[in-house]
Design an enzyme around this catalytic site. Structure first.
Site, short mmCIF file in Angstrom:
data_model
loop_
_atom_site.label_atom_id
_atom_site.label_comp_id
_atom_site.label_asym_id
_atom_site.label_seq_id
_atom_site.Cartn_x
_atom_site.Cartn_y
_atom_site.Cartn_z
N HIS A 58 35.37 50.88 35.76
CA HIS A 58 36.50 52.19 35.02
C HIS A 58 36.21 53.23 34.42
O HIS A 58 35.11 53.08 33.44
CB HIS A 58 37.94 50.77 34.38
CG HIS A 58 38.27 49.84 34.86
ND1 HIS A 58 39.03 50.17 35.60
CD2 HIS A 58 37.69 48.65 35.58
CE1 HIS A 58 39.72 48.70 36.81
NE2 HIS A 58 39.13 48.32 36.56
N ARG A 60 37.94 55.38 32.48
CA ARG A 60 38.83 55.28 31.70
C ARG A 60 39.79 56.68 31.74
O ARG A 60 40.45 56.63 30.88
CB ARG A 60 38.87 54.88 30.22
CG ARG A 60 38.12 53.37 30.33
CD ARG A 60 39.10 52.46 30.55
NE ARG A 60 38.56 50.82 30.55
CZ ARG A 60 39.63 50.00 30.86
NH1 ARG A 60 40.07 50.19 31.93
NH2 ARG A 60 39.07 48.59 30.95
N ASP A 147 44.11 48.11 41.50
CA ASP A 147 42.90 47.17 40.36
C ASP A 147 43.94 47.58 39.28
O ASP A 147 44.58 48.09 38.91
CB ASP A 147 41.76 47.67 40.22
CG ASP A 147 41.14 46.61 39.68
OD1 ASP A 147 40.44 45.49 40.34
OD2 ASP A 147 40.43 47.28 38.94
N HIS A 174 43.13 43.73 44.66
CA HIS A 174 42.86 42.64 43.45
C HIS A 174 44.16 42.00 43.51
O HIS A 174 45.06 42.48 43.41
CB HIS A 174 43.23 43.75 42.05
CG HIS A 174 42.74 43.14 40.58
ND1 HIS A 174 42.65 43.19 39.49
CD2 HIS A 174 43.68 41.54 40.43
CE1 HIS A 174 43.24 42.22 38.69
NE2 HIS A 174 44.42 41.58 38.86
N HIS A 227 35.91 42.22 43.32
CA HIS A 227 35.53 41.02 42.41
C HIS A 227 36.21 39.65 42.71
O HIS A 227 36.30 39.03 41.74
CB HIS A 227 35.97 41.24 40.66
CG HIS A 227 37.78 41.96 40.47
ND1 HIS A 227 38.71 41.14 41.10
CD2 HIS A 227 37.92 43.21 40.04
CE1 HIS A 227 39.89 41.55 41.18
NE2 HIS A 227 39.40 42.48 40.15
N ASN A 273 38.97 39.00 33.58
CA ASN A 273 39.61 39.33 35.12
C ASN A 273 39.17 38.83 36.80
O ASN A 273 39.13 40.77 36.59
CB ASN A 273 40.90 40.25 34.63
CG ASN A 273 41.70 39.69 35.26
OD1 ASN A 273 42.49 38.42 36.10
ND2 ASN A 273 43.22 40.66 35.87
N ASP A 300 32.76 46.31 38.07
CA ASP A 300 33.74 46.26 37.08
C ASP A 300 34.26 46.47 36.37
O ASP A 300 34.55 45.65 35.35
CB ASP A 300 34.55 44.98 38.03
CG ASP A 300 35.66 44.60 37.37
OD1 ASP A 300 36.62 46.12 37.38
OD2 ASP A 300 36.66 44.07 36.73
N HIS A 304 36.75 48.95 26.85
CA HIS A 304 37.37 48.75 26.29
C HIS A 304 36.75 49.50 24.84
O HIS A 304 35.91 49.15 23.83
CB HIS A 304 37.79 47.55 25.78
CG HIS A 304 39.17 46.77 27.09
ND1 HIS A 304 39.98 47.88 27.13
CD2 HIS A 304 38.09 46.13 28.19
CE1 HIS A 304 40.42 47.29 28.65
NE2 HIS A 304 39.66 46.46 29.15
N GLY A 319 37.69 42.19 30.51
CA GLY A 319 37.27 43.73 30.68
C GLY A 319 35.76 43.57 30.33
O GLY A 319 36.21 43.13 28.82
#
Length: 418
Positions: A58, A60, A147, A174, A227, A273, A300, A304, A319
């Site tokens: 990710h 972002r 996802d 996912h 995942h 997750n 994954d 954050h 996450g």
């Protein structure tokens, strides 16, 4: 010109003591005893592999640049030895049209320091209501995924798999049945019960895995499980592979290394997750690695902000970050603790290339995407040294073995350990 001397080169599935010539962006010669030409890297006692490939990160950006950017996320991946990564589509705007995908690709072209091949969304806005125009978008992406969310209805996934079967696109799912969440936020296991937390049952994942595999087999679709974490999911993939179905799966370093009883505090660094599962699920993951059921390792990587991850297990965002720790955590857990050959780990770190259709082996004529590794150094993970804007990891302070020394993309060094 670049010469890599005296390395243990992982090629063709085995380690070979040899040297490598790199000219411009290509590997031009592989042989022992090569004359030193141009810049020289002495890889004595070190492992030389194709650069790692991560098909689940990710970044972002666009939309959530306060958590990570393409620039910081790709720099973190380069530090972790990755030369190719595939970002997921939970962005703003969601890459659900050619225009939105192109907007993302333009940002990648501008700021990425490694190869970045994105996934597009399966449904418009990742809302699970309307399927994107897969035919139009397919030339720009490696596959399709919602996802962060599971496709909730069998009817919708049936339509998705039908299109995937007809077009040959990759669907990376996912798997999460929201009807079974019941407010849960960690695994419904020992830690949750002892400490009074709301748990997520494993069926939340494996129910959709079983459903999706049946639909993929019905239409001959290429189907990939994101995942994977539950033993029942792994068994379903194993059974599908035995029948020759086009089914693959990935596992994260944190699910390799940890289970729910390794949670040591009520903190967001243990919240992801899918959640950390039972010890029996971790054992199933190890067995799935050994027998080839699990195809690749994917981080994954999910950065954050500090505030998003500082609200305890119940209220923190899902996450953790993983790009910079993936090799060391995996090497320590698999090779050091379970005596799994390093060749198996290197295959897991590069094998996503088979799934997304990019080069994943060192050979003459290939693009020089290379990582050099020290498997002898022991150190403690320190999140304050991360290049990523995200700092939240369950491995902070953990002693690990295995260091990325150099990452080379198309013949140019994009990371060097100092």
């Amino acid at each position: 010109m670049l010469t890599i001397k005296n390395g243990k080169v992982f090629m063709g599935g085995r380690l070979v003591n040899t040297d490598i010539y790199i000219e411009n962006d290509k590997i031009t010669k592989i042989a022992p005893g090569l004359e030193e030409k141009g810049e020289v890297i002495d890889a004595s006692g070190k492992i030389v592999s194709h650069g790692f490939i991560d098909m689940h990160v990710h970044l972002r950006e666009p939309g959530f640049e306060h958590k990570e950017t393409i620039k910081t996320g790709t720099a973190a991946a380069a530090k972790g030895g990755f030369t190719t990564i595939c970002p997921m589509p939970n962005l703003n705007p969601v890459p659900d049209t050619v225009a939105n995908v192109q907007y993302q690709l333009d940002l990648i072209e501008k700021d990425a320091c490694i190869n970045v091949f994105p996934f597009a969304a399966i449904t418009m806005g990742e809302k699970g209501k309307e399927i994107v125009n897969m035919i139009d978008i397919a030339p720009y992406v490696v596959g399709f995924s919602d996802d962060g969310k599971g496709i909730q209805t069998k009817e919708m996934m049936d339509k998705v798999m039908m299109i995937a079967g007809e077009t040959g696109v990759l669907v990376s799912a996912h798997c999460e049945d929201e009807a079974l969440l019941n407010g849960g936020y960690i695994h419904d296991g020992i830690y949750a019960k002892v400490n009074g937390h709301r748990g997520i049952v494993s069926e939340c994942e494996y129910g959709q895995v079983i459903r999706d595999i049946a639909l993929a087999e019905k239409y001959g679709a290429r189907y990939h499980v994101c995942h994977i974490s539950a033993k029942e999911s792994i068994e379903a993939v194993r059974a599908a592979k035995a029948k020759g179905s086009f089914v693959t799966c990935e596992v994260t370093p944190h699910h390799i290394a940890l289970c729910d009883t390794d949670i040591t505090e009520d903190h967001g660094r243990f919240k992801m997750n899918p959640p950390l599962r039972d010890a029996s699920d971790r054992e199933a993951i190890l067995n799935g690695i050994l027998d080839g059921t699990i195809d690749c390792i994917a981080t994954d990587h999910a950065p954050h902000s500090v505030s998003d991850k500082s609200k305890g297990l119940a209220n923190s965002a899902m996450g953790i970050v993983g790009s910079e720790t993936a090799f060391a955590v995996s090497y320590t857990a698999l090779c050091m603790e379970h005596n799994i050959p390093v060749e198996t780990l290197l295959e897991l770190m590069t094998n996503a290339g088979k799934i997304i259709g990019v080069e994943y082996d060192i050979k003459e004529g290939a693009q020089a995407d290379i990582v050099i590794l020290d498997t002898e150094e022991t150190y403690k993970i320190d999140s304050e040294t991360f290049v990523s804007m995200g700092k939240c990891t369950p491995f902070d302070g953990m002693e690990v073995k295995g260091r990325v020394l150099n990452t080379i993309l198309a013949g140019k060094e994009v990371y060097k350990y100092e």
